[in-house]
Design a protein around this motif. Structure first.
Motif, PDB file in Angstrom:
ATOM      1  N   ILE A   1       1.031  -4.392  -5.833  1.00 16.89           N
ATOM      2  CA  ILE A   1       2.145  -4.773  -7.085  1.00 16.89           C
ATOM      3  C   ILE A   1       3.110  -5.677  -6.374  1.00 16.89           C
ATOM      4  N   PRO A   2       3.200  -6.913  -6.693  1.00 19.33           N
ATOM      5  CA  PRO A   2       4.130  -7.871  -6.024  1.00 19.33           C
ATOM      6  C   PRO A   2       5.582  -7.156  -6.066  1.00 19.33           C
ATOM      7  N   GLY A   3       5.934  -7.157  -4.567  1.00 13.35           N
ATOM      8  CA  GLY A   3       7.387  -6.689  -4.429  1.00 13.35           C
ATOM      9  C   GLY A   3       7.622  -5.228  -4.060  1.00 13.35           C
ATOM     10  N   TYR A   4       6.717  -4.230  -4.413  1.00 15.97           N
ATOM     11  CA  TYR A   4       6.803  -2.757  -4.177  1.00 15.97           C
ATOM     12  C   TYR A   4       6.898  -2.487  -2.724  1.00 15.97           C
ATOM     13  N   GLN A   5       7.853  -1.649  -2.439  1.00  9.36           N
ATOM     14  CA  GLN A   5       8.335  -1.537  -1.141  1.00  9.36           C
ATOM     15  C   GLN A   5       8.015   0.035  -0.970  1.00  9.36           C
ATOM     16  N   VAL A   6       7.124   0.343   0.087  1.00 11.06           N
ATOM     17  CA  VAL A   6       6.872   1.924   0.415  1.00 11.06           C
ATOM     18  C   VAL A   6       7.567   2.270   1.544  1.00 11.06           C
ATOM     19  N   GLU A   7       8.369   1.399   2.288  1.00 11.09           N
ATOM     20  CA  GLU A   7       9.029   1.773   3.325  1.00 11.09           C
ATOM     21  C   GLU A   7      10.626   1.742   2.840  1.00 11.09           C
ATOM     22  N   ILE A   8      11.200   2.966   2.530  1.00 14.76           N
ATOM     23  CA  ILE A   8      12.403   3.212   2.001  1.00 14.76           C
ATOM     24  C   ILE A   8      13.358   4.200   3.016  1.00 14.76           C
TER      25      ILE A   8
ATOM     26  N   GLY B   1      11.410  -2.003  -6.043  1.00 13.20           N
ATOM     27  CA  GLY B   1      11.461  -3.372  -5.616  1.00 13.20           C
ATOM     28  C   GLY B   1      10.127  -3.966  -6.262  1.00 13.20           C
ATOM     29  N   GLY B   2       9.464  -3.411  -6.924  1.00 14.20           N
ATOM     30  CA  GLY B   2       8.187  -4.132  -7.672  1.00 14.20           C
ATOM     31  C   GLY B   2       8.475  -4.818  -8.825  1.00 14.20           C
TER      32      GLY B   2
END
Ligand code: URA
Length: 432
Positions: free
Chosen positions: A127-134, A317-318
């Protein structure tokens, strides 16, 4: 205490003491124990197994090798789910929003693909933009605010597992019950969840190929969880053929969204609703599994689970427009059908080989630093038990290369068409 003596004891089938296991884990994390001795220890464990007491000590030593997440500031009973890994297994992605839509906080720490199995984090990154590291703080805030988050292991969770896991992957010691159980449970205990539902996969596409081994793994996982006061149960579900129709990162996100719209295949929908029902009962929001299942189904029909999914995507962010426009995810250049060579009934679809085919198209990693092609994969048009006529499309290959003869051969070699098929069972057992 010398590491060679610990290896010797395990190699000869002895039961290690708490101190010996602690020495091993400390030495792995500090780097004092070289990789060749860790590898020898892992192989000795693979062949000689561990007692329940050793499994618990190993898990706790690995858990204590890093941080312990404190989720106590999130109100309510936190419920997580973990799968031992499979092909087409995208259950976490629709499951988290379904459960969260019922007001149950879901702090989910997921993993990446491994071998022929896909990983939730890799799929979400389609998914464009998706952040898994937060950050840990952002993770906790998101669960408080939106009710759910699916992220990678934050900070320093079970660093012993990271080192041991990397060595298991290259020393062929992944499919060992004490090593899988300590790997999974050290991370789950460290991640601070109150309750856990474990989906232990069984069959060709799973690390545990037989029901007996899967049952033993399920008992080991549940036993370790309960031993530390976690409310824990497992189901054993079938992984002989792929789950759902989609294999591949963007394709599996699309199928997850379809599920939240009530439009996904029956097997994946059934498994998600079963896991969700257990989570809802464990949270105390429902008394019976039937009541819980009806609650989960309602989150699909009233659109609340789909909205939760969008909230999570946006918070991380997605681009939430993926819900109605899956084409914003990478798209494969070629869609190549695989026609049936004979008429009959599909009697076998080897899940691991379908996973390997998707990996070879670029959807999975052959080496740790491989870049993924999110667009590629396989869509099953027929599954076990379906009738086919010669020439019917068995599956569709989504590829960014035109020549897929190698992939076609692998797929043909691993799909059987016969006169009849064994009845298919999705959920084999429940282990408490
Ligand atoms: N998942 C894990 O986290 N560890 C294993 O060993 C297998 C699956």
């Amino acid at each position: 205490m010398r590491m060679v003596d610990i290896i010797d004891k395990k190699r000869n089938g002895g039961e290690l003491t708490k101190e010996e296991i602690q020495t091993f884990v400390d030495g792995v994390v500090s780097g004092e124990i070289p990789d060749y001795q860790t590898s020898a220890f892992l192989m000795a464990t693979y062949f000689k197994d561990m007692t329940d007491a050793e499994r618990s000590e190993l898990t706790m030593a690995m858990m204590k090798s890093g941080d312990h997440l404190d989720l106590s500031s999130i109100p309510g009973m936190k419920v997580d789910k973990h799968s031992t890994g499979g092909v087409g297994d995208k259950t976490s992605i629709p499951l988290a929003p379904i459960v969260a839509a019922l007001g149950i906080p879901v702090p989910m720490i997921s993993g990446r693909g491994l071998g022929h199995t896909g990983g939730t984090l890799d799929k979400l990154e389609a998914i464009p933009g998706y952040q898994v590291e937060i950050s840990e703080d952002a993770f906790i805030e998101q669960v408080k605010d939106k009710g759910l988050a699916i992220v990678g292991a934050t900070g320093n969770i079970a660093p012993a597992d990271k080192k041991i896991y990397a060595l298991r992957d290259v020393t062929d010691t992944v499919d060992s019950i004490p090593l899988i159980a300590s790997s999974i449970m050290s991370k789950k205990i460290a991640s601070g969840t109150d309750a856990l539902v474990i989906d232990v996969k069984t069959g060709a596409g799973a690390f545990m190929k037989t029901l007996d081994d899967s049952r033993e793994l399920a008992k080991a996982l549940v036993g370790i969880g309960k031993g530390v006061g976690m409310d824990c149960m497992a189901i054993i579900s079938d992984m002989n053929q792929p789950l759902g129709n989609a294999i591949g990162n963007a394709l599996e996100i699309k199928e997850s969204i379809d599920l939240l719209k009530g439009e996904a295949p029956a097997d994946i929908t059934d498994l998600v609703l079963t896991l969700g029902s257990h989570m809802v009962v464990m949270s105390g929001k429902a008394k019976t599994l039937d009541e819980a299942r009806a609650m989960c189904e309602k989150t699909i029909t009233d659109g609340s689970a789909l909205k939760k999914f969008g909230d999570m995507v946006e918070a991380q962010g997605g681009d939430r427009s993926v819900i109605d426009h899956p084409e914003i995810m990478p798209q494969a250049k070629y869609k190549i059908p695989l026609p049936a060579k004979a008429s009959g009934v599909v009697s076998k679809v080897e899940a691991d080989e379908m996973g390997i085919a998707s990996m070879l198209l670029g959807g999975g990693r052959q080496k740790a630093d491989d870049k993924l092609d999110y667009a590629v994969g396989i869509m099953m048009n027929k599954k076990v038990g379906d009738a086919v006529k010669e020439g019917d499309t068995l599956l569709t290959i989504y590829s960014n290369r035109e020549d897929v003869e190698d992939i076609k051969k692998r797929l043909y070699d691993n799909i059987e068409i016969s006169d009849s098929a064994e009845p298919f069972t999705l959920i084999h057992e429940t282990v408490r």
